[in-house]
Design a protein around this motif. Sequence first.
Motif, short mmCIF file in Angstrom:
data_model
loop_
_atom_site.label_atom_id
_atom_site.label_comp_id
_atom_site.label_asym_id
_atom_site.label_seq_id
_atom_site.Cartn_x
_atom_site.Cartn_y
_atom_site.Cartn_z
N TYR A 74 0.85 -1.20 0.00
CA TYR A 74 0.00 0.00 0.00
C TYR A 74 0.88 1.24 0.00
N MET A 75 0.61 2.15 -0.93
CA MET A 75 1.33 3.42 -0.98
C MET A 75 0.38 4.54 -0.60
N LYS A 76 0.86 5.46 0.20
CA LYS A 76 0.01 6.51 0.75
C LYS A 76 -0.10 7.73 -0.16
N ARG A 77 0.73 7.77 -1.22
CA ARG A 77 0.76 8.93 -2.11
C ARG A 77 1.05 10.21 -1.31
N SER A 78 1.97 10.10 -0.38
CA SER A 78 2.40 11.23 0.42
C SER A 78 3.93 11.19 0.52
N ARG A 79 4.48 12.14 1.25
CA ARG A 79 5.94 12.22 1.40
C ARG A 79 6.53 10.95 2.01
N GLU A 80 5.72 10.22 2.74
CA GLU A 80 6.19 8.98 3.37
C GLU A 80 6.58 7.93 2.33
N ASP A 81 6.12 8.09 1.10
CA ASP A 81 6.45 7.11 0.05
C ASP A 81 7.82 7.36 -0.59
N LEU A 82 8.44 8.50 -0.32
CA LEU A 82 9.71 8.83 -0.98
C LEU A 82 10.80 7.78 -0.73
N PRO A 83 10.99 7.28 0.50
CA PRO A 83 12.00 6.23 0.71
C PRO A 83 11.70 4.96 -0.09
N THR A 84 10.43 4.64 -0.24
CA THR A 84 10.07 3.45 -1.01
C THR A 84 10.45 3.61 -2.47
N LEU A 85 10.18 4.79 -3.03
CA LEU A 85 10.56 5.04 -4.41
C LEU A 85 12.08 5.02 -4.58
N GLN A 86 12.80 5.53 -3.57
CA GLN A 86 14.26 5.50 -3.65
C GLN A 86 14.78 4.06 -3.63
#
Length: 227
Positions: free
Chosen positions: A96-108
Amino acid sequence: MIQRSATMIPSHRPSAPAWVAALLGALICQASGEEGASGAPVPLLSEEELTNYPFSIPVDETPPKVEEMSVGEQFILDSQRSDIEDLVARKLGVLYMKRSREDLPTLQRLVDGGHIPTSRTKDWQSLGIVFGDILAEELDLRWVIYEDELGKSRALQFGKTLSFVFPVTMFSKRVQFGQSINILDVYRKVEAEVAGFAAHEAAKVRYADNERRLRGDGDEDYLPPDP
């Protein structure tokens, strides 16, 4: 890419074509010894000065066309979002992705793990769309269709202004030119640009208010510009 609508004026002007220089040289030579309409002597330019003369260049200031996304365009965005979300689930186990700043590490982690081949331009653009969703949520932007003389683009618009962010190609272009990708750094740069958009719009409002005060009620205080 930021604020594409701004008119960019080069810091130098191109030299006049050779035939223009020759024609103007002939005209000036013909006029030598005579006086202009104002009574002042006609100046003579050397060939080098004439070749490098800063002729005026017309600047296209036509504003871009901005439209809401159609149902079909929204469907394409959703499809590309799903591609990244499925990849994140399969490769990283994040369901699950929150589409918020919290997802930035996951994208990295997705980037650092090499899970998107450099040849997959569409997948890098899909990553840009997911990143754009984070920008829209965190920085109060909205997806629109932006159209100028170069064609149509999917963009994020700041309010109803002519300030835009273009996240779709942010990563694909970096990959194309062999640049490293630090998603948090990119986010911070865009965040700073959007803060600049807000400051610019606030300054415009203050200027308009001051103009109204100067034209109208003289008892109202003048608002000095921000330092």
